[in-house]
Design a protein around this motif. Structure first.
Motif, short mmCIF file in Angstrom:
data_model
loop_
_atom_site.label_atom_id
_atom_site.label_comp_id
_atom_site.label_asym_id
_atom_site.label_seq_id
_atom_site.Cartn_x
_atom_site.Cartn_y
_atom_site.Cartn_z
N THR A 240 0.82 -1.21 0.00
CA THR A 240 0.00 0.00 0.00
C THR A 240 0.86 1.26 0.00
OG1 THR A 240 -1.71 -1.18 1.19
CG2 THR A 240 -1.86 1.21 1.20
N LEU A 241 1.85 1.26 0.86
CA LEU A 241 2.73 2.42 0.91
C LEU A 241 3.41 2.62 -0.44
CD1 LEU A 241 4.40 4.53 2.83
CD2 LEU A 241 6.21 2.88 2.42
N LYS A 242 3.85 1.51 -1.01
CA LYS A 242 4.59 1.58 -2.25
C LYS A 242 3.71 2.10 -3.39
CE LYS A 242 7.66 -0.94 -5.17
NZ LYS A 242 7.96 -2.21 -5.83
N GLU A 243 2.50 1.57 -3.45
CA GLU A 243 1.59 1.98 -4.52
C GLU A 243 1.24 3.45 -4.46
OE1 GLU A 243 -1.14 -1.92 -5.43
OE2 GLU A 243 -1.95 -0.25 -4.28
N GLY A 244 1.05 3.95 -3.24
CA GLY A 244 0.58 5.32 -3.09
C GLY A 244 1.66 6.36 -3.33
N ALA A 245 2.91 5.90 -3.48
CA ALA A 245 4.00 6.86 -3.55
C ALA A 245 4.52 7.03 -4.97
CB ALA A 245 5.14 6.40 -2.66
#
Lengths: 266, 214
Positions: A240-245
């Motif tokens: 999730t963190l990776k996708e949103g960044a």
């Protein structure tokens, strides 16, 4: 790293409150611009930092920490990322397919309980005697009543008086003593860290019971299993963190440094 | 005679002072309570992520107290002044969409069931600080069995308070995107930034399609 991921989930869930916001279909373009109040003031100042303290002249924590070995850091970031997606995640998925979630929770409690020496010593080193005492009573209760730490019998109990316990570690102790972060560093397998927290990791290594298992590869196996169990309970959080960044490297660094700053301040 | 003036005055004061907390806390409380109601509304229960109708309803609520434009503006920082109105609007739009795409999929029945024990009473409003048009409200959330310290930053615009940042244990939504955008804008123009956010959304959509095929 453990807490980081947990907190990232929390942030993810919270962001959901924010993220689900704002249907633009519902907004007329005019109101949007009026709401910004663009031309009347271009003030970007914050009154408080993330800890709730008044803003200082030094600025944001992430701006204070240098990232001089950035290419080294990026290399290991990519290495860890690949390792996670190609090895650890499939393993953890297989493992969680076989073992249901509750037993995995017990395993996690067991390892958390086992890390008591690290928390205890670092509470003492920071002069947090009440927290050290509470950690001790938790350890005793969970070890003897909670089947050697498999159950967390103290979680969610009513307390007479709040005593903060915040899984202290040596990196936080050094921070509390006034040590700066030093350079931001990414280590293979361990993930984001700083010069100060790396020294902290070495200190904690010697207080971790699993370190003293013989032979060395048995010790490694236990620690890897702990990590596998941990990841199996948190699949999807890093994603999730990776996708949103835009740049996951920057986002992870930002998240790590902010989370540590908050922990040191507590 | 004095009494005749004093009583209406007293009434005015009583009405003007909120019963609990200041204006920022009130705004936040009303907003979060409404959000929880819609989140937990059984008519939207689903197994596969959020439905379009649910999303629409959630947007309606969140838009009443969360200021997305402010979040974007602050995440971009001073460079914002060099953006044209059109770029600003497009950026806010695409950034909102990215956050929806990233986090919305967590909204499924399992997630909502976990939320079930979570209601208005699970949010404790602790402290409120106000400085000029900015405010910060500290809360304690009991999402699961563990308590979380969550702080909200608000800004006052046209006599109404708007949330623009959420801070969970030191992790700020605004802070993380500020770092992300700042580093992107060192190398990219505003238009390129918008384009890469659009690309990110496409990636997520593609990834999601893959996940469903498995």
């Amino acid at each position: 790293m453990k807490l980081l991921i947990r907190i990232l989930t929390i942030t993810a869930i919270l962001s959901l409150f924010a993220g689900v916001g704002l249907g633009f279909a519902a907004v007329e373009e005019g109101t949007l611009v009026a709401q910004w109040g663009l031309n009347e003031d271009d003030d970007f100042k914050e009154a408080w930092d993330a800890k709730g303290d008044p803003m200082t002249a030094e600025g944001d924590i992430v701006q204070q920490v240098s990232d001089s070995p950035e290419s080294w850091n990026r290399f290991w970031f990519n290495f860890n990322d690949g390792f996670y997606f190609h090895i650890f995640k499939p393993l953890a998925q297989g493992y969680s397919y076989i073992i249901p979630e509750r037993p995995r929770g017990w395993v996690e409690n067991f390892f958390t309980n086992l890390m008591y020496p690290v928390r205890f010593v670092n509470c003492l080193l920071q002069g947090k005697f009440e927290s050290a005492g509470l950690e001790t009573s938790k350890f005793i209760a969970n070890t003897f009543i909670g089947l050697g730490g498999l159950g967390d019998v103290t979680e969610g109990r009513k307390v007479l008086r709040e005593i903060p316990t915040d899984s202290e570690d040596f990196g936080q102790t050094l921070g509390a003593w006034g040590a700066d972060n030093g350079t931001y560093l990414v280590w293979p397998f361990i993930g984001p860290s700083t010069a100060r927290d790396s020294v902290g990791l070495v200190g904690d290594y010697f207080l971790t019971p699993a370190t003293y298992i013989n032979p060395w590869y048995a010790s490694m196996a236990v620690k890897s299993y702990e990590k596998l169990n941990y990841i199996s309970l948190r699949i999807g959080e890093y994603e999730t963190l990776k996708e949103g960044a835009l740049d996951p490297y920057v986002a992870l660094k930002s998240a790590y440094l902010r989370m540590r700053a908050k922990k040191v301040s507590k | 005679m004095k009494k005749i003036i004093a009583i209406p005055l007293l009434l005015v004061f009583l009405c003007a002072v909120p019963a609990y907390g200041g204006q920022p806390t009130q705004t936040l409380k009303v907003g979060l309570d409404e959000l929880l109601t819609v989140l937990k509304d059984p008519q939207y229960a689903t197994e596969e992520g959020v439905s379009d109708e649910h999303l629409e309803a959630l947007r309606g609520v969140v838009f009443n107290f969360f200021d997305f434009g402010e979040l974007t503006r602050r995440a971009v920082g001073k460079t914002w002044t060099t953006f044209t109105d059109d770029q600003r609007e497009r950026l806010v739009k695409v950034f909102t969409k990215l956050l929806e795409k990233t986090y919305i999929r967590k909204l499924n029945t399992q997630f909502l069931e976990e939320l079930n024990g979570f209601d208005g009473k699970s949010i404790q409003y602790l402290e409120e600080k106000v400085q000029g048009k900015l405010a910060m409200v500290n809360t304690k959330l009991k999402l699961t069995d563990k308590e979380l310290a969550v702080d909200f930053k608000l800004i006052s615009k046209q006599d109404k308070w708007w949330v623009y940042d959420i801070i969970g244990e030191g992790l700020t939504l605004l802070g993380i995107y500020k770092d992300d955008f700042r580093s992107a804008l060192l190398k990219q123009t505003p238009d390129e930034l918008i384009a890469s956010l659009e690309q990110r959304i496409k990636d997520i959509e593609a990834g999601r399609a893959d996940a469903q095929a498995q």
